[in-house]
Design a protein around this motif. Structure first.
Motif, PDB file in Angstrom:
ATOM      1  N   TRP A  10      38.563  38.660  39.530  1.00 31.32           N
ATOM      2  CA  TRP A  10      38.771  39.789  38.627  1.00 31.32           C
ATOM      3  C   TRP A  10      40.266  40.121  38.541  1.00 31.32           C
ATOM      4  O   TRP A  10      40.710  41.148  39.045  1.00 31.32           O
ATOM      5  CB  TRP A  10      38.000  41.007  39.098  1.00 31.32           C
ATOM      6  CG  TRP A  10      36.520  40.856  39.007  1.00 31.32           C
ATOM      7  CD1 TRP A  10      35.648  40.653  40.026  1.00 31.32           C
ATOM      8  CD2 TRP A  10      35.730  40.893  37.821  1.00 31.32           C
ATOM      9  NE1 TRP A  10      34.364  40.553  39.552  1.00 31.32           N
ATOM     10  CE2 TRP A  10      34.384  40.703  38.208  1.00 31.32           C
ATOM     11  CE3 TRP A  10      36.029  41.069  36.462  1.00 31.32           C
ATOM     12  CZ2 TRP A  10      33.338  40.673  37.288  1.00 31.32           C
ATOM     13  CZ3 TRP A  10      34.989  41.040  35.550  1.00 31.32           C
ATOM     14  CH2 TRP A  10      33.666  40.847  35.959  1.00 31.32           C
ATOM     15  N   ASN A  18      34.639  47.896  31.819  1.00 30.57           N
ATOM     16  CA  ASN A  18      33.382  47.182  32.030  1.00 30.57           C
ATOM     17  C   ASN A  18      32.277  48.217  32.187  1.00 30.57           C
ATOM     18  O   ASN A  18      32.293  49.003  33.131  1.00 30.57           O
ATOM     19  CB  ASN A  18      33.483  46.303  33.283  1.00 30.57           C
ATOM     20  CG  ASN A  18      32.164  45.640  33.636  1.00 30.57           C
ATOM     21  OD1 ASN A  18      31.320  45.431  32.777  1.00 30.57           O
ATOM     22  ND2 ASN A  18      31.993  45.312  34.905  1.00 30.57           N
ATOM     23  N   GLY A  38      32.183  45.312  27.371  1.00 29.71           N
ATOM     24  CA  GLY A  38      33.491  45.638  27.920  1.00 29.71           C
ATOM     25  C   GLY A  38      34.651  45.138  27.094  1.00 29.71           C
ATOM     26  O   GLY A  38      34.485  44.454  26.076  1.00 29.71           O
ATOM     27  N   PHE A  40      38.398  43.497  28.173  1.00 29.57           N
ATOM     28  CA  PHE A  40      39.225  43.026  29.277  1.00 29.57           C
ATOM     29  C   PHE A  40      40.601  42.611  28.780  1.00 29.57           C
ATOM     30  O   PHE A  40      40.736  41.990  27.716  1.00 29.57           O
ATOM     31  CB  PHE A  40      38.591  41.804  29.957  1.00 29.57           C
ATOM     32  CG  PHE A  40      37.470  42.125  30.905  1.00 29.57           C
ATOM     33  CD1 PHE A  40      37.077  43.427  31.165  1.00 29.57           C
ATOM     34  CD2 PHE A  40      36.801  41.096  31.552  1.00 29.57           C
ATOM     35  CE1 PHE A  40      36.044  43.715  32.036  1.00 29.57           C
ATOM     36  CE2 PHE A  40      35.760  41.360  32.433  1.00 29.57           C
ATOM     37  CZ  PHE A  40      35.381  42.670  32.669  1.00 29.57           C
TER      38      PHE A  40
END
Length: 290
Positions: A10, A18, A38, A40
């Motif tokens: 991660w 998320n 989510g 990212f």
């Protein structure tokens, strides 16, 4: 959801988001539903390596580049590319270089399996989106809905998922640049109606070709061109749709349902149902009645 082997790094910027979702029993039984959604900002060491996860993943690259490994092949993910995969299959994706901005959605339910199978069969997992694509805006709506949980969010989420899948399906099936008229011919509609009326009967491609005075090769090609399914796939789709209605609203046994929708062996019906729906017919009935 099942337990699944997972390796992940991660490596994300702090502003990444998320949201894990627990869908209601009603959503699971009736709708396409969100499992997680989510946004990212993945840094250079980010990766996910996973399999046997009962979910489908749609991921849109906003900026930067990623890399996907799926089905024994490797794909570059460029800005405005989207990929759709069945997460039950082994898959690996990572940042290719620098920072990889993405919006993503894990979803399931409805006819997710059929949509995914058809899109993957026609065009593979990765799609370069047109300038007027609706997918980024629908991912934004899904993210907002899970942040605020407005009334009817399950119904709205299902609608937005279908809209995105429909765009990918249309793009995958009707990708010929010179296609001007994709109106389904009357004989194709007639064959589809016949399959729906008599799905429990044994309908062969040879019989259909003779009935409509075409070679079976021409008929198979044209049927898939206009419907996205081969004739055999369409019969399976119709049979399983009817089976799901019987599982929901009748007290027939699994063997009786199998026979009524055209499967001579209940074991083959159960195997086919689980391949397409991710659960056995009995598990499907229990979830619905819960």
């Amino acid at each position: 959801m099942r337990k699944y082997p997972l390796q992940v790094e991660w490596d994300l910027a702090p502003e990444s988001e998320n949201i894990e979702v627990t869908p209601s029993l009603l959503a699971q039984s009736m709708f396409f539903y969100v499992q997680a959604v989510g946004r990212f900002k993945a840094l250079e060491h980010y990766y996910t390596n996973r399999e046997q996860y009962h979910s489908f993943l749609l991921l849109w690259t906003k900026r930067g580049q990623g890399r996907l490994k799926y089905g024994g092949k490797s794909y570059s993910l460029l800005p405005n590319d989207v990929f759709l995969i069945d997460c039950k299959e082994p898959h690996y994706y990572e940042t290719a270089s620098g920072v990889w901005d993405m919006d993503w959605l894990h979803f399931n339910g409805g006819s997710s399996q059929s949509y995914a199978e058809l899109i993957l069969r026609n065009a593979g997992p990765v799609h370069a989106l047109a300038a007027d694509t609706i997918i980024p805006s629908r991912l934004e709506l899904l993210l907002q809905a899970q942040r605020t949980k407005p009334i009817h969010s399950d119904i709205l989420s299902s609608k937005w998922i279908v809209e995105m899948l429909s765009e990918l399906l249309i793009q995958s099936v009707y990708k010929e640049p010179d296609s001007k008229d994709m109106t389904c011919p009357p004989y194709i509609l007639e064959i589809m109606n016949e399959m729906e009326r008599n799905c429990s009967a044994k309908i062969t491609l040879d019989d259909l070709a003779e009935q409509h005075s075409f070679s079976k090769y021409h008929l198979a090609r044209e049927f898939k061109r206009y419907t996205g399914y081969s004739p055999t796939e369409y019969v399976t789709h119709v049979r399983l749709s009817l089976a799901k209605e019987m599982l929901k609203f009748s007290d027939l046994t699994i063997a009786q349902i199998a026979e009524q929708v055209g499967y001579q062996q209940a074991s083959f019906f159960i195997k086919t149902f689980k391949q397409r729906e991710g659960v056995t017919p009995l598990e499907f009935r229990k979830r619905w009645r819960a």
